[in-house]
Design a protein around this motif. Structure first.
Motif, short mmCIF file in Angstrom:
data_model
loop_
_atom_site.label_atom_id
_atom_site.label_comp_id
_atom_site.label_asym_id
_atom_site.label_seq_id
_atom_site.Cartn_x
_atom_site.Cartn_y
_atom_site.Cartn_z
N CYS A 161 0.81 -1.22 0.00
CA CYS A 161 0.00 0.00 0.00
C CYS A 161 0.84 1.27 0.00
N VAL A 198 -4.05 1.55 -0.95
CA VAL A 198 -4.65 1.21 0.34
C VAL A 198 -6.03 0.59 0.15
N MET A 200 -5.96 -2.21 8.58
CA MET A 200 -6.07 -1.06 7.69
C MET A 200 -6.52 0.23 8.36
N LEU A 260 -3.96 3.08 8.91
CA LEU A 260 -3.50 3.68 7.66
C LEU A 260 -4.53 4.63 7.09
#
Length: 478
Positions: free
Chosen positions: A90, A97, A125, A128
């Protein structure tokens, strides 16, 4: 009358939560209670609720102990290698992402359990998305849709229900559907790429320093909408062009200091957290594989497996009583939120079923099918699976409605296998239904309002289901 009131109850519930006039828990409890009184069955409300709670209690228990188990596995670092691999792909690029979210959700969905998929995906995730100022509903929407397509695996539930209801072999239903489902998954990846590009356009490329600025917990329902979307605080880099400022700017190809420092800045899970147990990595991996194998082989009921697994994982990884209490407390919020939502949903489903609303709604829909559509009952089943699996539980659809559709199809020479395959089409949309307990794990951990998730996800999930249906027809499967 029951048909009209049933649709009115569902519509009222959806409007209230999507406009944020009521919380999901309150709406799941109060709306069906009012409608139960409206149909003149208020005296039976207690019986309907108890019956609904009884049916969903095993699911609530499974989710409670699954959250504890996989929460502990995340704490001890079992999934860190997967997370690092996804985050390395990512980098600091919003497009990557979002694609990484879809890939991770699809991979983890192989275990057949939605709550597991969502816990791992969000844990990996969420940091992020926050650091890059990205929309959290993009994360929940992509994860839910990818999981919905993968939910058709024979051990995921719907395929087994269809096979049981129509007395067919699950492999005969699933295997021919693989090309159509693969097209559905490919569409999810393409969708995530497009949404990622729009997020990149909205957020821009942030330098590593900018990305690490703590973000407010803004949920951007308009995300993925290009220029019209609202940007969150800290994402002003989009206004100054894709380059950002300073020498640390990362690019889509991973150039610059942002890429070099990626392992430092974008771990997602703290690589130095005190809860890690690297010496027990292979024990935890073996325990998880054994647990998933036992689930697939149905050695014990799933709630019992997760109960035993959670107890064993806590005892081995954290032998001290204080440490065990600390880990349980760390995951208590998620456990309480999800189990509370499940029991609230039991009121909704209990009233829908007990009053006879759901049966009248299904009968009305089946009866509304024109006689001339008989030879095309597979197509009709595929189209009906979208709204019916969204507004009904899988049990209600596959055991209550599917046999009726199959019987109507058989009268016109349509094979029950085709009907069964078509019935799987709506699963991409089903996974965002308010009647699916796992979706509350997703929105709860992602700190997203259920109404926001619904508004953003439903259109994309429905489109994914239609892609699966079109592919099935094109390939001659349906």
């Amino acid at each position: 009358m029951l048909t009209i009131l049933g649709f009115a109850m569902i519509a009222t519930f959806l409007v209230l939560i999507m406009t944020k006039k009521m919380s999901p828990i309150a709406a799941l409890v109060l709306i069906p209670a009012l409608f139960c009184v409206a149909v003149g069955q208020g005296a039976q409300l207690g019986d309907y609720v108890i019956e609904g709670v009884g049916k969903l209690a095993p699911t609530a228990a499974m989710l409670m102990f699954a959250i504890v188990y996989f929460g502990v596995m995340i704490d001890v670092g079992l999934f860190d290698p997967i997370v690092r691999g996804i985050l390395r792909f990512c980098k600091a690029d919003p497009m990557r992402v979002v694609v990484g979210t879809a890939v991770l959700a699809a991979i983890v969905s192989l275990d057949g359990d939605g709550s597991t998929t969502f816990m791992i995906t969000v844990s990996a995730m969420y940091p992020l998305y926050k650091r890059l100022g990205m929309s959290l509903v993009v994360m929940t929407g992509v994860a839910a849709t990818a999981n919905g397509v993968m939910n058709t695996l024979p051990w995921g539930g719907p395929t087994a229900r269809a096979a049981t209801a129509l007395k067919l072999d699950a492999a005969d239903i699933f295997v021919p559907m693989i090309p159509a489902l693969a097209m559905g998954l490919l569409f999810v990846f393409i969708l995530s790429y497009v949404l990622g590009l729009r997020e990149r356009k909205r957020v821009g490329y942030l330098s590593l320093d900018e990305a690490l600025v703590p973000e407010s917990e803004t949920v951007l329902v308009g995300a993925g909408g290009g220029k019209g979307a609202k940007a969150s605080k800290g994402s002003k880099a989009a206004e100054s062009g894709a380059a950002g400022t300073g020498a640390g700017t990362g690019t889509g190809g991973g150039e610059g200091a942002g890429a070099d420092a990626e392992d430092e800045g974008f771990q997602g899970l703290d690589p130095n957290r005190a809860t890690l147990r690297p010496k027990l990595y292979w024990f935890n991996a073996g325990l998880t594989v054994a647990l998933l194998a036992a689930m697939i082989m149905e050695l014990l009921p799933i709630p019992v497996l997760f109960l035993l697994g959670a107890a064993l994982a806590l005892t081995v990884n954290y032998p001290k009583m204080a440490e065990q209490k600390e880990r349980i407390a760390a995951h208590a919020d998620n456990v309480l939120n999800v189990s509370g939502m499940v029991f609230a949903a039991a009121v909704f489903t209990g009233v829908l079923t007990g009053t006879g609303m759901v049966k009248h709604m299904a009968d009305w829909l089946v009866g509304a099918i024109p006689e001339g559509m008989g030879p095309h009952m597979a197509l009709v089943t595929g189209l009906l699976s979208l709204p019916l699996t969204y507004f009904m539980s899988n049990d209600g659809f596959y055991f209550g409605v599917l046999p009726v559709l199959a019987e109507a199809g058989a009268a016109h020479g349509v094979s029950p296998l085709e009907i069964a395959r078509a019935s799987l089409v709506g699963q991409a949309l089903h996974m965002s239904s308010p009647l699916v307990p796992a979706v509350y794990v997703l929105v709860g951990m992602a700190k997203v309002e259920f109404g926001d998730h619904t508004r953003f996800t439903v259109k994309w999930a429905a489109l994914t289901s239609l892609v699966v249906l079109a592919a099935g027809i094109l390939f001659g499967i349906i």
